[in-house]
Write a protein that holds these residues in place. Structure first.
Motif, PDB file in Angstrom:
ATOM      1  N   GLY A 354       0.814  -1.207   0.000  1.00  0.00           N
ATOM      2  CA  GLY A 354       0.000   0.000   0.000  1.00  0.00           C
ATOM      3  C   GLY A 354       0.848   1.257   0.000  1.00  0.00           C
ATOM      4  O   GLY A 354       2.060   1.238  -0.213  1.00  0.00           O
ATOM      5  N   SER A 355       0.193   2.399   0.267  1.00  0.00           N
ATOM      6  CA  SER A 355       0.867   3.698   0.238  1.00  0.00           C
ATOM      7  C   SER A 355       0.112   4.666   1.136  1.00  0.00           C
ATOM      8  O   SER A 355      -1.057   4.456   1.456  1.00  0.00           O
ATOM      9  CB  SER A 355       0.903   4.234  -1.202  1.00  0.00           C
ATOM     10  OG  SER A 355       1.440   5.526  -1.246  1.00  0.00           O
ATOM     11  N   THR A 356       0.795   5.724   1.535  1.00  0.00           N
ATOM     12  CA  THR A 356       0.151   6.736   2.380  1.00  0.00           C
ATOM     13  C   THR A 356      -0.397   7.896   1.550  1.00  0.00           C
ATOM     14  O   THR A 356      -0.850   8.897   2.119  1.00  0.00           O
ATOM     15  CB  THR A 356       1.161   7.286   3.407  1.00  0.00           C
ATOM     16  OG1 THR A 356       2.278   7.847   2.703  1.00  0.00           O
ATOM     17  CG2 THR A 356       1.633   6.185   4.346  1.00  0.00           C
ATOM     18  N   LYS A 357      -0.346   7.755   0.211  1.00  0.00           N
ATOM     19  CA  LYS A 357      -0.937   8.793  -0.631  1.00  0.00           C
ATOM     20  C   LYS A 357      -1.510   8.180  -1.899  1.00  0.00           C
ATOM     21  O   LYS A 357      -1.070   7.131  -2.363  1.00  0.00           O
ATOM     22  CB  LYS A 357       0.081   9.872  -0.972  1.00  0.00           C
ATOM     23  CG  LYS A 357       1.264   9.394  -1.793  1.00  0.00           C
ATOM     24  CD  LYS A 357       2.218  10.553  -2.081  1.00  0.00           C
ATOM     25  CE  LYS A 357       3.402  10.076  -2.915  1.00  0.00           C
ATOM     26  NZ  LYS A 357       4.328  11.193  -3.220  1.00  0.00           N
ATOM     27  N   GLU A 358      -2.530   8.840  -2.464  1.00  0.00           N
ATOM     28  CA  GLU A 358      -3.185   8.401  -3.686  1.00  0.00           C
ATOM     29  C   GLU A 358      -3.586   9.632  -4.484  1.00  0.00           C
ATOM     30  O   GLU A 358      -3.532  10.763  -3.983  1.00  0.00           O
ATOM     31  CB  GLU A 358      -4.428   7.554  -3.379  1.00  0.00           C
ATOM     32  CG  GLU A 358      -4.138   6.219  -2.721  1.00  0.00           C
ATOM     33  CD  GLU A 358      -3.491   5.231  -3.669  1.00  0.00           C
ATOM     34  OE1 GLU A 358      -3.488   5.492  -4.894  1.00  0.00           O
ATOM     35  OE2 GLU A 358      -2.975   4.205  -3.199  1.00  0.00           O
ATOM     36  N   SER A 359      -4.002   9.410  -5.744  1.00  0.00           N
ATOM     37  CA  SER A 359      -4.438  10.523  -6.592  1.00  0.00           C
ATOM     38  C   SER A 359      -5.740  10.166  -7.300  1.00  0.00           C
ATOM     39  O   SER A 359      -6.035   8.991  -7.544  1.00  0.00           O
ATOM     40  CB  SER A 359      -3.364  10.884  -7.609  1.00  0.00           C
ATOM     41  OG  SER A 359      -3.081   9.779  -8.452  1.00  0.00           O
ATOM     42  N   ILE A 360      -6.503  11.194  -7.636  1.00  0.00           N
ATOM     43  CA  ILE A 360      -7.786  11.049  -8.324  1.00  0.00           C
ATOM     44  C   ILE A 360      -7.833  12.108  -9.426  1.00  0.00           C
ATOM     45  O   ILE A 360      -7.294  13.203  -9.257  1.00  0.00           O
ATOM     46  CB  ILE A 360      -8.979  11.271  -7.367  1.00  0.00           C
ATOM     47  CG1 ILE A 360      -8.744  10.581  -6.022  1.00  0.00           C
ATOM     48  CG2 ILE A 360     -10.281  10.778  -7.983  1.00  0.00           C
ATOM     49  CD1 ILE A 360      -9.696  11.034  -4.932  1.00  0.00           C
ATOM     50  N   LEU A 361      -8.492  11.788 -10.552  1.00  0.00           N
ATOM     51  CA  LEU A 361      -8.547  12.735 -11.659  1.00  0.00           C
ATOM     52  C   LEU A 361      -9.986  12.928 -12.121  1.00  0.00           C
ATOM     53  O   LEU A 361     -10.728  11.959 -12.315  1.00  0.00           O
ATOM     54  CB  LEU A 361      -7.695  12.239 -12.835  1.00  0.00           C
ATOM     55  CG  LEU A 361      -7.595  13.172 -14.036  1.00  0.00           C
ATOM     56  CD1 LEU A 361      -6.792  14.416 -13.663  1.00  0.00           C
ATOM     57  CD2 LEU A 361      -6.967  12.456 -15.226  1.00  0.00           C
ATOM     58  N   LEU A 362     -10.389  14.159 -12.289  1.00  0.00           N
ATOM     59  CA  LEU A 362     -11.676  14.525 -12.892  1.00  0.00           C
ATOM     60  C   LEU A 362     -11.392  15.246 -14.204  1.00  0.00           C
ATOM     61  O   LEU A 362     -10.471  16.074 -14.279  1.00  0.00           O
ATOM     62  CB  LEU A 362     -12.485  15.431 -11.967  1.00  0.00           C
ATOM     63  CG  LEU A 362     -13.090  14.778 -10.711  1.00  0.00           C
ATOM     64  CD1 LEU A 362     -13.765  15.845  -9.838  1.00  0.00           C
ATOM     65  CD2 LEU A 362     -14.106  13.706 -11.092  1.00  0.00           C
ATOM     66  N   SER A 363     -12.178  14.979 -15.238  1.00  0.00           N
ATOM     67  CA  SER A 363     -11.963  15.584 -16.547  1.00  0.00           C
ATOM     68  C   SER A 363     -13.119  16.498 -16.929  1.00  0.00           C
ATOM     69  O   SER A 363     -14.244  16.346 -16.442  1.00  0.00           O
ATOM     70  CB  SER A 363     -11.784  14.497 -17.618  1.00  0.00           C
ATOM     71  OG  SER A 363     -10.684  13.672 -17.319  1.00  0.00           O
ATOM     72  N   GLU A 364     -12.839  17.435 -17.834  1.00  0.00           N
ATOM     73  CA  GLU A 364     -13.833  18.329 -18.442  1.00  0.00           C
ATOM     74  C   GLU A 364     -14.656  19.079 -17.400  1.00  0.00           C
ATOM     75  O   GLU A 364     -15.892  19.088 -17.426  1.00  0.00           O
ATOM     76  CB  GLU A 364     -14.747  17.533 -19.386  1.00  0.00           C
ATOM     77  CG  GLU A 364     -13.995  16.886 -20.544  1.00  0.00           C
ATOM     78  CD  GLU A 364     -14.911  16.134 -21.485  1.00  0.00           C
ATOM     79  OE1 GLU A 364     -16.129  16.113 -21.219  1.00  0.00           O
ATOM     80  OE2 GLU A 364     -14.411  15.581 -22.472  1.00  0.00           O
ATOM     81  N   ILE A 365     -13.976  19.719 -16.489  1.00  0.00           N
ATOM     82  CA  ILE A 365     -14.643  20.559 -15.492  1.00  0.00           C
ATOM     83  C   ILE A 365     -14.774  21.977 -16.068  1.00  0.00           C
ATOM     84  O   ILE A 365     -13.757  22.571 -16.462  1.00  0.00           O
ATOM     85  CB  ILE A 365     -13.860  20.590 -14.166  1.00  0.00           C
ATOM     86  CG1 ILE A 365     -13.615  19.162 -13.664  1.00  0.00           C
ATOM     87  CG2 ILE A 365     -14.605  21.421 -13.132  1.00  0.00           C
ATOM     88  CD1 ILE A 365     -14.879  18.360 -13.433  1.00  0.00           C
ATOM     89  N   PRO A 366     -15.970  22.535 -16.127  1.00  0.00           N
ATOM     90  CA  PRO A 366     -16.147  23.853 -16.756  1.00  0.00           C
ATOM     91  C   PRO A 366     -15.644  24.986 -15.877  1.00  0.00           C
ATOM     92  O   PRO A 366     -15.400  24.834 -14.678  1.00  0.00           O
ATOM     93  CB  PRO A 366     -17.673  23.941 -16.943  1.00  0.00           C
ATOM     94  CG  PRO A 366     -18.237  23.032 -15.917  1.00  0.00           C
ATOM     95  CD  PRO A 366     -17.261  21.920 -15.749  1.00  0.00           C
ATOM     96  N   LYS A 367     -15.523  26.132 -16.496  1.00  0.00           N
ATOM     97  CA  LYS A 367     -15.071  27.354 -15.828  1.00  0.00           C
ATOM     98  C   LYS A 367     -16.017  27.733 -14.693  1.00  0.00           C
ATOM     99  O   LYS A 367     -17.228  27.562 -14.790  1.00  0.00           O
ATOM    100  CB  LYS A 367     -15.014  28.482 -16.858  1.00  0.00           C
ATOM    101  CG  LYS A 367     -14.505  29.808 -16.356  1.00  0.00           C
ATOM    102  CD  LYS A 367     -14.469  30.801 -17.506  1.00  0.00           C
ATOM    103  CE  LYS A 367     -13.937  32.146 -17.058  1.00  0.00           C
ATOM    104  NZ  LYS A 367     -13.889  33.116 -18.183  1.00  0.00           N
ATOM    105  N   GLY A 368     -15.466  28.224 -13.575  1.00  0.00           N
ATOM    106  CA  GLY A 368     -16.332  28.646 -12.467  1.00  0.00           C
ATOM    107  C   GLY A 368     -15.615  28.655 -11.135  1.00  0.00           C
ATOM    108  O   GLY A 368     -14.427  28.363 -11.032  1.00  0.00           O
ATOM    109  N   LYS A 369     -16.387  29.003 -10.087  1.00  0.00           N
ATOM    110  CA  LYS A 369     -15.873  29.030  -8.721  1.00  0.00           C
ATOM    111  C   LYS A 369     -16.356  27.777  -8.003  1.00  0.00           C
ATOM    112  O   LYS A 369     -17.530  27.415  -8.067  1.00  0.00           O
ATOM    113  CB  LYS A 369     -16.364  30.286  -7.990  1.00  0.00           C
ATOM    114  CG  LYS A 369     -15.744  30.495  -6.616  1.00  0.00           C
ATOM    115  CD  LYS A 369     -16.213  31.813  -5.997  1.00  0.00           C
ATOM    116  CE  LYS A 369     -15.546  32.032  -4.645  1.00  0.00           C
ATOM    117  NZ  LYS A 369     -15.995  33.307  -4.014  1.00  0.00           N
TER     118      LYS A 369
END
Length: 438
Positions: A354-369
């Motif tokens: 295992g590991s003490t860190k991981e990553s996640i990816l989201l695509s095509e997020i539109p402009k905004g706050k």
């Protein structure tokens, strides 16, 4: 090879066969020293004009010559006349083939050989304008800066003949070696009639259609090709080299586009913080209190977001659900990820997984706050931190590498087909470079 043109050879003459008394047509009498009677197949030595004597008796040819004796053709801008047909075989084997001897006014002899439907044009230094003596490297030869690999060694003998030549072709003792660099071949012949003489000849593979066109023969009469010729060019090789070049250019373009996108849309850090988390005593034993991150802005019309999460779990786990919330329209994107890290000591060896860190990816997020709603849980009720880093416009090496992999599929198939073609070619040789791979 060029289309047949009118030749200006001397007219044919005749002599009488001393065995069967039939007239024999000679197409090149000034140079001819040996001929074969087309009626009784006696091999004759011409000792004077109009006179000959029996040298030995030959067998009737097994096949009718495809190229007619006395016919002419223009080959590499030189007029040639067909003056002899030979049937040969390799001593100690069943391999047999056919050769046609052609003569010219000023460039000597050339040979057209046919073996299992594969044709070769063979010429020596008189025929080849820029001829160079090959350089021997043991199991290979160098000719005009190209390496030719040894393909075959054999001792040929003449089993049947028609026509005439200027040397004792039937009784000569020859040892031949063939070196290939398709579509060419270097043939080294060592004769031992009194003294050893080595001569080199350069052979070029010819497509059957070229033979039919040059000699005005119906294509249906050309023998079908069997197997792969020793120096038959490989279409798979041409496809592989061209696809390799095109694919190389395509890969460079993909990498340039990848780098250009990185310049046009550089990575931007949206969030980078270590958040305190606490166990929720009124809820599930593994559930922690949720929290909301500070807001951040995405300026590009469309972007990906990479989330990196980390926590110093030790022989335990932590799982979190992250909800990305658009503050203008409350549109959400939800992802979940767990961190697990275990280690120990067993049977004298340490281990970890295992590991003490991981990553996640989201695509095509539109402009905004946006802000994040975070819902952590863990098997360690004393866990008190969760690191979160959010980055937009992350370089997508994965997509680039997948594209490069897909681009490499076609040249890989071409390479496999080319290699398989070569292995089949070298199955006919005792000197195959593939023998150690079996």
């Amino acid at each position: 090879m060029d289309k047949p043109t009118k030749s200006f050879f001397k007219l044919s003459e005749t002599i009488d066969c001393p065995v069967c008394k039939q007239s024999i047509i000679l197409y090149d009498l000034p140079k001819s020293e040996y001929t074969v009677c087309t009626f009784c197949f006696s091999y004759l030595h011409i000792i004077a004009k109009g006179f000959s004597r029996l040298n030995k008796q030959l067998s009737k040819p097994e096949k009718t010559p495809l190229l007619k004796l006395g016919s002419t053709a223009n080959i590499h801008n030189t007029d040639f006349k067909v003056i002899a047909y030979l049937e040969k075989r390799e001593v100690g084997t069943i391999y047999h083939w056919r050769e046609y001897i052609l003569t010219s006014i000023d460039k000597g002899y050339i040979t057209l050989s046919e073996f299992d439907g594969h044709w070769n044009l063979i010429g020596g230094k008189d025929f080849i304008a820029d001829y160079q003596d090959p350089i021997s490297y043991g199991t290979s030869l160098g000719y005009k800066d190209v390496e030719y690999a040894l393909f075959n060694k054999y001792t040929p003998i003449v089993t049947a003949m028609l026509g005439e030549v200027d040397w004792d072709v039937v009784n000569e003792k020859v040892k031949a070696m063939e070196y290939i660099a398709p579509p060419y071949m270097v043939v080294a012949e060592e004769t031992s009639n009194g003294k050893r003489i080595k001569d080199y000849y350069i052979a070029e593979y010819l497509e059957p259609a070229i033979i039919a066109e040059t000699f005005s023969i119906d294509k249906k009469l050309i023998p079908e090709r069997i197997g792969i010729g020793a120096n038959q060019p490989s279409k798979h090789y041409d496809r592989w080299t061209s696809s390799l070049q095109i694919t190389g250019i395509a890969i460079v373009l993909v990498l340039l586009i990848h780098l250009l996108l990185g310049i046009v849309k550089p990575e931007k850090e949206l969030l980078n913080d270590d958040f305190l988390i606490s166990h929720n005593n009124t809820q599930d034993v593994n559930e922690f209190k949720s929290f909301v991150t500070p807001a951040f802005t995405i300026d590009d019309e469309s972007s990906n977001i990479s989330f990196e999460i980390a926590s110093a779990v030790d022989n335990n786990w932590l799982e979190t659900t992250i909800v990305l919330v658009n503050e203008s329209d409350n549109r959400t994107w939800e992802v979940s990820k767990s961190i697990e890290y275990y280690h120990g000591y067993e049977e004298g060896e340490s281990w970890s997984e295992g590991s003490t860190k991981e990553s996640i990816l989201l695509s095509e997020i539109p402009k905004g706050k946006y802000h994040l709603n975070v819902y952590p849980s863990s098997g360690d009720i004393d866990r008190n931190n969760l690191y979160i880093k959010a980055t937009s416009n992350v370089t997508m090496w994965r997509n680039t590498l997948i594209t490069i992999f897909l681009l490499c599929i076609y040249p890989a198939v071409c390479w496999y087909m080319m290699r398989n073609f070569e292995k089949n070619r070298w199955n006919n040789s005792d000197y195959s470079p593939f023998v150690n791979e079996e």
